[in-house]
Design a protein around this motif. Structure first.
Motif, PDB file in Angstrom:
ATOM      1  N   VAL A  87     -30.702  12.280 -36.394  1.00  0.00           N
ATOM      2  CA  VAL A  87     -31.509  13.587 -36.345  1.00  0.00           C
ATOM      3  C   VAL A  87     -30.794  14.238 -37.686  1.00  0.00           C
ATOM      4  N   ALA A  88     -31.391  15.154 -38.086  1.00  0.00           N
ATOM      5  CA  ALA A  88     -30.914  16.127 -39.128  1.00  0.00           C
ATOM      6  C   ALA A  88     -29.779  16.996 -38.475  1.00  0.00           C
ATOM      7  N   GLN A  89     -30.250  17.739 -37.573  1.00  0.00           N
ATOM      8  CA  GLN A  89     -29.088  18.732 -37.140  1.00  0.00           C
ATOM      9  C   GLN A  89     -28.902  18.812 -35.528  1.00  0.00           C
ATOM     10  N   ALA A  90     -28.002  19.201 -35.052  1.00  0.00           N
ATOM     11  CA  ALA A  90     -27.756  19.747 -33.584  1.00  0.00           C
ATOM     12  C   ALA A  90     -27.055  20.823 -33.465  1.00  0.00           C
ATOM     13  N   ILE A  91     -27.263  21.825 -32.672  1.00  0.00           N
ATOM     14  CA  ILE A  91     -26.430  22.906 -32.429  1.00  0.00           C
ATOM     15  C   ILE A  91     -26.273  23.073 -30.960  1.00  0.00           C
ATOM     16  N   LEU A  92     -24.975  23.232 -30.765  1.00  0.00           N
ATOM     17  CA  LEU A  92     -24.521  23.229 -29.084  1.00  0.00           C
ATOM     18  C   LEU A  92     -24.266  24.544 -28.802  1.00  0.00           C
ATOM     19  N   VAL A  93     -24.953  25.297 -28.218  1.00  0.00           N
ATOM     20  CA  VAL A  93     -24.706  26.883 -27.810  1.00  0.00           C
ATOM     21  C   VAL A  93     -24.156  26.718 -26.361  1.00  0.00           C
ATOM     22  N   ALA A  94     -22.688  27.198 -26.428  1.00  0.00           N
ATOM     23  CA  ALA A  94     -22.002  27.379 -24.841  1.00  0.00           C
ATOM     24  C   ALA A  94     -22.168  25.794 -24.329  1.00  0.00           C
ATOM     25  N   GLY A  95     -21.846  25.079 -24.919  1.00  0.00           N
ATOM     26  CA  GLY A  95     -21.790  23.597 -24.376  1.00  0.00           C
ATOM     27  C   GLY A  95     -20.525  23.315 -24.076  1.00  0.00           C
ATOM     28  N   TYR A  96     -20.558  22.128 -23.424  1.00  0.00           N
ATOM     29  CA  TYR A  96     -19.219  21.464 -22.839  1.00  0.00           C
ATOM     30  C   TYR A  96     -19.262  20.251 -22.608  1.00  0.00           C
ATOM     31  N   CYS A  97     -18.240  19.329 -22.749  1.00  0.00           N
ATOM     32  CA  CYS A  97     -18.011  17.826 -22.344  1.00  0.00           C
ATOM     33  C   CYS A  97     -17.282  17.375 -21.303  1.00  0.00           C
ATOM     34  N   THR A  98     -16.656  18.497 -20.560  1.00  0.00           N
ATOM     35  CA  THR A  98     -16.152  18.353 -19.243  1.00  0.00           C
ATOM     36  C   THR A  98     -16.305  19.406 -18.396  1.00  0.00           C
ATOM     37  N   PRO A  99     -16.320  19.092 -17.232  1.00  0.00           N
ATOM     38  CA  PRO A  99     -16.762  20.148 -16.134  1.00  0.00           C
ATOM     39  C   PRO A  99     -16.196  21.699 -16.464  1.00  0.00           C
ATOM     40  N   PRO A 100     -17.077  22.665 -16.767  1.00  0.00           N
ATOM     41  CA  PRO A 100     -16.354  23.734 -17.066  1.00  0.00           C
ATOM     42  C   PRO A 100     -15.794  24.658 -15.894  1.00  0.00           C
ATOM     43  N   ASN A 101     -16.128  24.218 -14.642  1.00  0.00           N
ATOM     44  CA  ASN A 101     -15.852  24.984 -13.553  1.00  0.00           C
ATOM     45  C   ASN A 101     -16.073  24.145 -12.281  1.00  0.00           C
ATOM     46  N   THR A 102     -16.177  24.716 -11.126  1.00  0.00           N
ATOM     47  CA  THR A 102     -16.050  23.965  -9.920  1.00  0.00           C
ATOM     48  C   THR A 102     -17.745  23.376  -9.499  1.00  0.00           C
ATOM     49  N   SER A 103     -18.763  23.803 -10.188  1.00  0.00           N
ATOM     50  CA  SER A 103     -20.222  23.395  -9.996  1.00  0.00           C
ATOM     51  C   SER A 103     -20.321  21.767 -10.236  1.00  0.00           C
ATOM     52  N   ALA A 104     -21.021  21.086  -9.575  1.00  0.00           N
ATOM     53  CA  ALA A 104     -21.327  19.759  -9.870  1.00  0.00           C
ATOM     54  C   ALA A 104     -22.108  19.767 -11.249  1.00  0.00           C
ATOM     55  N   GLU A 105     -22.080  18.759 -12.021  1.00  0.00           N
ATOM     56  CA  GLU A 105     -22.508  18.544 -13.588  1.00  0.00           C
ATOM     57  C   GLU A 105     -22.937  17.372 -13.833  1.00  0.00           C
ATOM     58  N   PRO A 106     -24.198  17.010 -13.102  1.00  0.00           N
ATOM     59  CA  PRO A 106     -24.906  15.791 -13.178  1.00  0.00           C
ATOM     60  C   PRO A 106     -25.242  15.522 -14.586  1.00  0.00           C
ATOM     61  N   VAL A 107     -25.346  16.339 -15.480  1.00  0.00           N
ATOM     62  CA  VAL A 107     -25.704  16.311 -16.870  1.00  0.00           C
ATOM     63  C   VAL A 107     -24.593  15.482 -17.478  1.00  0.00           C
ATOM     64  N   LEU A 108     -23.492  15.685 -17.217  1.00  0.00           N
ATOM     65  CA  LEU A 108     -22.424  14.753 -17.997  1.00  0.00           C
ATOM     66  C   LEU A 108     -22.108  13.329 -17.682  1.00  0.00           C
ATOM     67  N   GLN A 109     -21.949  12.842 -18.783  1.00  0.00           N
ATOM     68  CA  GLN A 109     -21.649  11.478 -18.559  1.00  0.00           C
ATOM     69  C   GLN A 109     -20.156  11.141 -18.094  1.00  0.00           C
ATOM     70  N   GLN A 110     -19.778  10.067 -17.450  1.00  0.00           N
ATOM     71  CA  GLN A 110     -18.228   9.892 -17.175  1.00  0.00           C
ATOM     72  C   GLN A 110     -17.510   9.866 -18.490  1.00  0.00           C
ATOM     73  N   SER A 111     -18.025   9.264 -19.617  1.00  0.00           N
ATOM     74  CA  SER A 111     -17.461   9.074 -20.582  1.00  0.00           C
ATOM     75  C   SER A 111     -18.293   9.192 -21.760  1.00  0.00           C
ATOM     76  N   TYR A 112     -17.939   9.219 -23.073  1.00  0.00           N
ATOM     77  CA  TYR A 112     -18.755   9.339 -24.334  1.00  0.00           C
ATOM     78  C   TYR A 112     -18.536   8.375 -25.461  1.00  0.00           C
ATOM     79  N   ASN A 113     -19.342   7.876 -26.099  1.00  0.00           N
ATOM     80  CA  ASN A 113     -18.965   7.003 -27.325  1.00  0.00           C
ATOM     81  C   ASN A 113     -18.997   7.821 -28.347  1.00  0.00           C
ATOM     82  N   TRP A 114     -18.279   8.616 -28.777  1.00  0.00           N
ATOM     83  CA  TRP A 114     -18.187   9.795 -29.598  1.00  0.00           C
ATOM     84  C   TRP A 114     -18.580   9.236 -31.006  1.00  0.00           C
ATOM     85  N   ALA A 115     -18.173   7.924 -31.470  1.00  0.00           N
ATOM     86  CA  ALA A 115     -18.638   7.325 -32.705  1.00  0.00           C
ATOM     87  C   ALA A 115     -20.182   7.467 -32.742  1.00  0.00           C
ATOM     88  N   ALA A 116     -20.888   7.054 -31.803  1.00  0.00           N
ATOM     89  CA  ALA A 116     -22.135   6.827 -31.622  1.00  0.00           C
ATOM     90  C   ALA A 116     -22.713   8.070 -31.832  1.00  0.00           C
TER      91      ALA A 116
END
Length: 178
Positions: A87-116
């Protein structure tokens, strides 16, 4: 085909809060086809079953711009890893890649393929605040920036819109999108 933008709201949000409709209007006036999907299961349903539904519901191509806020920004990491185009562009506003607090985060994967992820977006930006009430702060932005490159912008604007933070316009975001 034309330029398209998809704006993903945050956890518990909807298309009619904070700056989403304002940005959609600004982009539409510049010729974009804009989608602001309502995704009530974002960060409720596990990412493994939620992601395929979203990938199947939208078209992505080299002219697509993706914007995500909070849980919607965290979602973009999985989307970018698994989308089959660059895709042309991605902008992540107030994003996160690890749990930012004690809430459940089902949106996160266990790990990421950063190169992909990196290979599926030409230009990526991270906008975070030093004082984010949910922990989606500049350290989270830095963690993604260090893995993916792009542009990191650090502000002091809280969560960039929330139930107790009116944020009806986001001029910086409008300027960042070509």
């Amino acid at each position: 085909m034309g330029r398209r933008a998809i704006i993903f709201h945050g956890t518990g949000g909807n298309p009619d809060v904070c700056w989403y409709r304002w940005l959609a209007g600004r982009l539409a006036a510049r010729g974009y086809t804009v989608e602001v999907p309502h995704l009530p299961d974002l960060n409720v349903e596990p990412i493994a079953t939620f992601l395929p539904k979203v990938l199947g519901a939208h078209r992505f191509d080299e002219d697509t711009v993706l914007v995500g806020h909070s849980g919607g920004a965290a979602f973009l990491l999985a989307l970018l890893e698994h989308v089959e185009v660059t895709v042309a562009q991605a902008i992540l506003v107030a994003g996160y890649c690890t749990p930012p607090n004690t809430s459940a985060e089902p949106v996160l994967q266990q790990s990421y393929n950063w190169a992909a992820i990196r290979s599926h977006v030409r230009d990526i930006s991270f906008i975070n605040s030093r004082q984010d009430p949910y922990g989606c702060d500049d350290r989270q932005g830095r963690a993604m920036f260090e893995r993916l490159g792009g542009t990191q912008i650090v502000r002091d604007d809280g969560h960039f819109g929330d139930y107790d933070q009116p944020y009806d316009q986001f001029d910086l975001l409008d300027r960042l999108i070509a």
